[in-house]
Write an enzyme that holds these catalytic residues in place. Structure first.
Site, PDB file in Angstrom:
ATOM      1  N   ASP A   1      -8.335  -7.098   1.970  1.00 24.96           N
ATOM      2  CA  ASP A   1      -7.251  -7.127   2.945  1.00 24.96           C
ATOM      3  C   ASP A   1      -7.795  -6.493   4.206  1.00 24.96           C
ATOM      4  OD1 ASP A   1      -7.006  -4.211   1.880  1.00 24.96           O
ATOM      5  OD2 ASP A   1      -5.758  -4.262   3.664  1.00 24.96           O
TER       6      ASP A   1
ATOM      7  N   CYS B   1     -13.483 -26.412  12.357  1.00 19.70           N
ATOM      8  CA  CYS B   1     -12.162 -25.953  11.888  1.00 19.70           C
ATOM      9  C   CYS B   1     -11.103 -27.031  12.118  1.00 19.70           C
ATOM     10  CB  CYS B   1     -11.784 -24.667  12.638  1.00 19.70           C
ATOM     11  SG  CYS B   1     -10.183 -24.000  12.155  1.00 19.70           S
TER      12      CYS B   1
ATOM     13  N   HIS C   1      -5.838 -19.599  14.458  1.00 21.56           N
ATOM     14  CA  HIS C   1      -7.218 -19.979  14.163  1.00 21.56           C
ATOM     15  C   HIS C   1      -7.916 -18.938  13.279  1.00 21.56           C
ATOM     16  CE1 HIS C   1     -11.318 -21.149  14.255  1.00 21.56           C
ATOM     17  NE2 HIS C   1     -11.596 -19.912  14.615  1.00 21.56           N
TER      18      HIS C   1
ATOM     19  N   ASP D   1       0.865  -1.170   0.000  1.00 22.95           N
ATOM     20  CA  ASP D   1       0.000   0.000   0.000  1.00 22.95           C
ATOM     21  C   ASP D   1       0.904   1.223   0.000  1.00 22.95           C
ATOM     22  OD1 ASP D   1      -2.170   1.615   0.074  1.00 22.95           O
ATOM     23  OD2 ASP D   1      -2.666   1.232   2.178  1.00 22.95           O
TER      24      ASP D   1
ATOM     25  N   CYS E   1      -7.379 -25.636  16.776  1.00 23.98           N
ATOM     26  CA  CYS E   1      -8.628 -26.372  17.035  1.00 23.98           C
ATOM     27  C   CYS E   1      -8.389 -27.876  17.172  1.00 23.98           C
ATOM     28  CB  CYS E   1      -9.637 -26.096  15.928  1.00 23.98           C
ATOM     29  SG  CYS E   1     -10.244 -24.402  15.959  1.00 23.98           S
TER      30      CYS E   1
ATOM     31  N   ASP F   1      -3.319   7.816  -3.082  1.00 14.89           N
ATOM     32  CA  ASP F   1      -4.634   8.438  -3.231  1.00 14.89           C
ATOM     33  C   ASP F   1      -4.891   9.354  -2.044  1.00 14.89           C
ATOM     34  OD1 ASP F   1      -4.857   6.364  -1.376  1.00 14.89           O
ATOM     35  OD2 ASP F   1      -6.973   6.058  -1.800  1.00 14.89           O
TER      36      ASP F   1
ATOM     37  N   GLN G   1     -12.153   7.086  -5.013  1.00 11.61           N
ATOM     38  CA  GLN G   1     -12.628   7.802  -3.819  1.00 11.61           C
ATOM     39  C   GLN G   1     -14.038   8.324  -4.109  1.00 11.61           C
ATOM     40  OE1 GLN G   1     -11.421   7.900  -0.829  1.00 11.61           O
ATOM     41  NE2 GLN G   1      -9.512   6.820  -1.285  1.00 11.61           N
TER      42      GLN G   1
ATOM     43  N   CYS H   1      -7.735 -26.333  11.991  1.00 11.07           N
ATOM     44  CA  CYS H   1      -6.431 -25.687  12.190  1.00 11.07           C
ATOM     45  C   CYS H   1      -5.732 -26.288  13.415  1.00 11.07           C
ATOM     46  CB  CYS H   1      -6.596 -24.173  12.339  1.00 11.07           C
ATOM     47  SG  CYS H   1      -6.999 -23.616  14.003  1.00 11.07           S
TER      48      CYS H   1
ATOM     49  N   GLY I   1       0.569   3.899   1.611  1.00 10.90           N
ATOM     50  CA  GLY I   1       0.692   4.525   2.927  1.00 10.90           C
ATOM     51  C   GLY I   1       0.006   5.881   2.959  1.00 10.90           C
TER      52      GLY I   1
HETATM   53 ZN   LIG Z   1      -9.281 -23.338  14.152  1.00  9.48          ZN
END
Ligand SMILES: [Zn+2]
Length: 361
Positions: free
Chosen positions: A259, A297, A328, A90, A302, A144, A182, A299, A92
């Site tokens: 993002d 989940c 997670h 980005d 978990c 911008d 914008q 992961c 900034g």
């Molecule tokens: Zn998880």
């Protein structure tokens, strides 16, 4: 050169693949925010192991610390932060302006005070894209001018004028660059901003100045305007939007890229994203809950640990609690995008979205 292929469409939602410098990422795509080149509490390879193919770092913050020369000597941003996949940076601009220097915005560029020594630094759009290019980013974002919300019409108009002017100058530098529209939540100004950027022509089209306090339905209306005006065959990116429901609503309006620090910041504050909604891990009632953070989940947090244990880590200020929550939440976001892509492929994105929103209280 950025390549974008749309593989499947389901209503306005699309599955695509973005390719740049020999690296690929599937869309709809969520990018974790590595402002200073770090995902905090995680090593970058841990995010790659989760499946992440792209992150966004911040050129302004990296310029302040550790500085461009250090990163160049370290082999460029990919090597320096150990992220071999796609890196967006980005400009900034948002941070420079949020730091309270909006009186120093001129047609020429932005003047802002250095965080490190207080010196006033001038940054033109050309210098900003060159900075992103020199850092080694795969994709640069245009400088911008994002006014705060709410802003009066004159300010919004000025932000659109300056953003278009700067966008042309960013384009002329010649890097892989996305523009940013914008116009706040003013229909005419938003449409004009999008149109002027399309006339210049970019590799990708972002939508800025949203998700900064305006009502959701106004934000969605701006996405509809961008969807109308922006070319269908280029990637569209709404900046800074990270709540799961907002992401799905945006995917259904033709947005491809997201993002946000939302999942990582929430994790560090003890808020866990689950298929049933947000869970506050420090809640005393979880002391005796020996189930996983989210039953659906897979992961490592978990699979291996209970809500009770992670509640205990948070209440004891153990750093591993922040890590497990971050692992997670980022896994949850990755799966949200993966499930979205599968639903689009199978032509059932709307019903997937409705059922997710219904369960996510
Ligand atoms: Zn998880």
């Amino acid at each position: 050169m950025i390549n974008f292929d749309i593989k499947e469409e389901d209503g306005r939602a699309r599955n695509g693949c973005i390719e740049v410098n020999g690296k690929k990422a599937l869309t709809p795509l969520f990018m974790p925010v590595a402002t200073r080149g770090s995902l905090r509490t995680l090593s970058n390879e841990e995010a790659i192991e989760m499946g992440y193919e792209a992150i966004i770092a911040n050129a302004y913050h990296l310029l302040m610390k550790p500085g461009l020369e250090v990163i160049k000597k370290g082999g460029g941003i990919h090597r320096y932060i150990n992220w071999p996949s796609i890196i967006f940076t980005d400009s900034g601009g948002f941070q420079m302006i949020r730091a309270g220097f909006d009186q120093d915005i001129s047609l020429e560029g932005v003047n802002f005070k250095s965080e490190t020594d207080g010196k006033v630094i001038k940054m033109t759009p050309e210098e900003n894209i060159n900075l992103q290019k020199d850092l080694g980013a795969d994709i640069s974002m245009c400088l911008d001018f994002c006014p705060p919300h709410p802003a009066d019409k004159d300010t919004l108009q000025r932000s659109v004028d300056i953003t278009s002017l700067w966008a042309q100058r960013c384009k002329d530098v010649g890097h892989n660059t996305f523009c940013i529209s914008q116009g706040g939540i003013d229909d005419q100004l938003r449409a004009r901003s999008c149109r002027e950027l399309v006339e210049i022509g970019f590799d990708g089209y972002a939508i800025g100045g949203l998700s900064i306090g305006e009502p959701k339905k106004e934000m969605y209306r701006m996405l509809d305007i961008a969807d109308e005006v922006y070319p269908k065959d280029k990637p569209r990116y709404i900046m800074g939007l990270g709540s799961p429901v907002d992401i799905l609503e945006s995917v259904s309006r033709g947005i491809d890229i997201f993002d946000s620090a939302y999942p990582t910041r929430n994790a560090r504050h003890g808020t866990i994203l689950t298929s049933q909604g947000r869970l506050s891990i420090e809640n005393g009632s979880l002391k005796d809950d020996h189930g996983p953070l989210d039953g659906s989940c897979r992961c490592p947090a978990c699979e291996n640990y209970s809500r009770s244990y992670i509640n205990h880590l948070f209440r004891s200020n153990e750093l591993s609690g922040l890590r497990l929550a971050t692992i997670h939440n980022l896994s949850f976001m990755y799966r949200l995008m993966e499930d979205s892509r599968t639903a689009i492929k199978e032509g059932r994105f709307e019903s997937y979205k409705e059922s997710f929103v219904n369960d996510y209280k």
